[in-house]
Scaffold this motif. Structure first.
Motif, PDB file in Angstrom:
ATOM      1  N   VAL A   1      -4.060  -9.590   3.564  1.00  0.00           N
ATOM      2  CA  VAL A   1      -3.683  -8.595   2.549  1.00  0.00           C
ATOM      3  C   VAL A   1      -2.205  -8.796   1.851  1.00  0.00           C
ATOM      4  O   VAL A   1      -2.112  -8.362   0.889  1.00  0.00           O
ATOM      5  N   ARG A   2      -1.113  -9.118   2.971  1.00  0.00           N
ATOM      6  CA  ARG A   2       0.052  -9.508   2.344  1.00  0.00           C
ATOM      7  C   ARG A   2      -0.235 -10.574   1.211  1.00  0.00           C
ATOM      8  O   ARG A   2       0.578 -10.571   0.434  1.00  0.00           O
ATOM      9  N   ASP A   3      -1.118 -11.613   1.468  1.00  0.00           N
ATOM     10  CA  ASP A   3      -1.166 -12.721   0.452  1.00  0.00           C
ATOM     11  C   ASP A   3      -1.708 -12.035  -0.934  1.00  0.00           C
ATOM     12  O   ASP A   3      -0.965 -12.618  -1.830  1.00  0.00           O
ATOM     13  N   TRP A   4      -2.562 -11.242  -0.820  1.00  0.00           N
ATOM     14  CA  TRP A   4      -3.150 -10.460  -2.109  1.00  0.00           C
ATOM     15  C   TRP A   4      -1.938  -9.847  -2.903  1.00  0.00           C
ATOM     16  O   TRP A   4      -1.793 -10.012  -3.835  1.00  0.00           O
ATOM     17  N   ARG A   5      -1.104  -9.071  -1.965  1.00  0.00           N
ATOM     18  CA  ARG A   5      -0.151  -8.581  -2.640  1.00  0.00           C
ATOM     19  C   ARG A   5       0.847  -9.358  -3.152  1.00  0.00           C
ATOM     20  O   ARG A   5       1.369  -9.049  -4.438  1.00  0.00           O
ATOM     21  N   ARG A   6       1.216 -10.518  -2.678  1.00  0.00           N
ATOM     22  CA  ARG A   6       2.062 -11.454  -3.122  1.00  0.00           C
ATOM     23  C   ARG A   6       1.797 -12.170  -4.340  1.00  0.00           C
ATOM     24  O   ARG A   6       2.407 -12.289  -5.478  1.00  0.00           O
ATOM     25  N   ARG A   7       0.352 -12.235  -4.491  1.00  0.00           N
ATOM     26  CA  ARG A   7      -0.301 -12.806  -5.764  1.00  0.00           C
ATOM     27  C   ARG A   7      -0.633 -11.909  -6.695  1.00  0.00           C
ATOM     28  O   ARG A   7      -1.318 -12.106  -7.722  1.00  0.00           O
ATOM     29  N   SER A   8      -0.291 -10.447  -6.285  1.00  0.00           N
ATOM     30  CA  SER A   8      -0.503  -9.347  -7.330  1.00  0.00           C
ATOM     31  C   SER A   8      -2.218  -9.203  -7.340  1.00  0.00           C
ATOM     32  O   SER A   8      -2.631  -8.885  -8.773  1.00  0.00           O
ATOM     33  N   VAL A   9      -2.912  -9.579  -6.510  1.00  0.00           N
ATOM     34  CA  VAL A   9      -4.309  -8.761  -6.476  1.00  0.00           C
ATOM     35  C   VAL A   9      -4.534  -7.961  -5.574  1.00  0.00           C
ATOM     36  O   VAL A   9      -3.810  -7.886  -4.594  1.00  0.00           O
ATOM     37  N   GLY A  10      -5.893  -7.320  -5.681  1.00  0.00           N
ATOM     38  CA  GLY A  10      -5.867  -6.415  -4.799  1.00  0.00           C
ATOM     39  C   GLY A  10      -5.299  -4.960  -4.858  1.00  0.00           C
ATOM     40  O   GLY A  10      -5.332  -4.792  -6.055  1.00  0.00           O
ATOM     41  N   PRO A  11      -5.221  -4.213  -4.109  1.00  0.00           N
ATOM     42  CA  PRO A  11      -4.967  -2.675  -4.102  1.00  0.00           C
ATOM     43  C   PRO A  11      -3.701  -2.680  -4.811  1.00  0.00           C
ATOM     44  O   PRO A  11      -2.776  -3.322  -4.416  1.00  0.00           O
ATOM     45  N   ARG A  12      -3.271  -1.475  -5.368  1.00  0.00           N
ATOM     46  CA  ARG A  12      -1.594  -1.184  -5.594  1.00  0.00           C
ATOM     47  C   ARG A  12      -1.055  -0.126  -4.474  1.00  0.00           C
ATOM     48  O   ARG A  12      -1.759   0.521  -4.220  1.00  0.00           O
ATOM     49  N   TRP A  13       0.187  -0.885  -4.113  1.00  0.00           N
ATOM     50  CA  TRP A  13       0.616  -0.356  -3.027  1.00  0.00           C
ATOM     51  C   TRP A  13       2.088   0.521  -3.649  1.00  0.00           C
ATOM     52  O   TRP A  13       2.467   0.293  -4.647  1.00  0.00           O
ATOM     53  N   ALA A  14       2.308   1.290  -2.758  1.00  0.00           N
ATOM     54  CA  ALA A  14       3.920   2.097  -3.044  1.00  0.00           C
ATOM     55  C   ALA A  14       4.573   2.149  -1.787  1.00  0.00           C
ATOM     56  O   ALA A  14       4.066   2.470  -0.633  1.00  0.00           O
ATOM     57  N   ARG A  15       6.121   2.379  -2.106  1.00  0.00           N
ATOM     58  CA  ARG A  15       6.837   3.053  -1.051  1.00  0.00           C
ATOM     59  C   ARG A  15       7.358   4.245  -1.366  1.00  0.00           C
ATOM     60  O   ARG A  15       7.514   4.642  -2.490  1.00  0.00           O
ATOM     61  N   LEU A  16       7.280   5.201  -0.331  1.00  0.00           N
ATOM     62  CA  LEU A  16       7.849   6.489  -0.655  1.00  0.00           C
ATOM     63  C   LEU A  16       9.339   6.820  -0.499  1.00  0.00           C
ATOM     64  O   LEU A  16       9.694   6.275   0.662  1.00  0.00           O
ATOM     65  N   ASP A  17      10.087   7.199  -1.197  1.00  0.00           N
ATOM     66  CA  ASP A  17      11.474   7.580  -1.071  1.00  0.00           C
ATOM     67  C   ASP A  17      12.172   6.344  -0.395  1.00  0.00           C
ATOM     68  O   ASP A  17      12.994   6.644   0.456  1.00  0.00           O
ATOM     69  N   GLY A  18      11.858   5.187  -0.794  1.00  0.00           N
ATOM     70  CA  GLY A  18      12.730   4.181  -0.573  1.00  0.00           C
ATOM     71  C   GLY A  18      12.222   3.919   0.978  1.00  0.00           C
ATOM     72  O   GLY A  18      13.142   2.817   1.563  1.00  0.00           O
ATOM     73  N   CYS A  19      11.427   4.606   1.595  1.00  0.00           N
ATOM     74  CA  CYS A  19      10.932   3.973   2.908  1.00  0.00           C
ATOM     75  C   CYS A  19      10.350   2.553   2.848  1.00  0.00           C
ATOM     76  O   CYS A  19       9.896   2.067   1.905  1.00  0.00           O
ATOM     77  N   GLY A  20      10.550   1.668   4.099  1.00  0.00           N
ATOM     78  CA  GLY A  20      10.294   0.420   4.155  1.00  0.00           C
ATOM     79  C   GLY A  20       8.584   0.242   4.202  1.00  0.00           C
ATOM     80  O   GLY A  20       7.940  -0.960   4.033  1.00  0.00           O
ATOM     81  N   ARG A  21       8.018   1.331   4.914  1.00  0.00           N
ATOM     82  CA  ARG A  21       6.486   1.339   4.713  1.00  0.00           C
ATOM     83  C   ARG A  21       5.804   1.137   3.462  1.00  0.00           C
ATOM     84  O   ARG A  21       6.124   1.796   2.604  1.00  0.00           O
TER      85      ARG A  21
END
Length: 82
Positions: A32-52
């Motif tokens: 899933v990290r690889d998908w994120r790196r390649r901009s495939v897969g679901p859209r992720w968000a960080r809330l209020d500058g949180c690292g998660r």
């Protein structure tokens, strides 16, 4: 093999952590990290500058529907017609 289902009672505005999502779809975090790196897969968000990283339940549903074999995708129909 059963398709991955998100329970109907889950609110679309609910949040899943990166780890929860990986567990839900039974996919290694590295993938899933690889998908994120390649901009495939679901859209992720960080809330209020949180690292998660978080994903909404609605986005998880959208991703799973688009990744399901037999999903009505016009590009797939054109390829099948050839």
């Amino acid at each position: 093999m059963q398709p991955i289902q998100i329970p109907a009672e889950w609110n679309d505005n609910g949040l899943l952590t990166f780890e929860d999502f990986c567990t839900l779809i039974r996919t290694p975090q590295r993938t899933v990290r690889d998908w994120r790196r390649r901009s495939v897969g679901p859209r992720w968000a960080r809330l209020d500058g949180c690292g998660r990283l978080y994903i909404t339940v609605a986005e998880a549903r959208r991703f799973l529907n688009s990744a399901t074999p037999g999903h009505s995708d016009p590009t797939m129909r054109k390829a099948d017609a050839s």
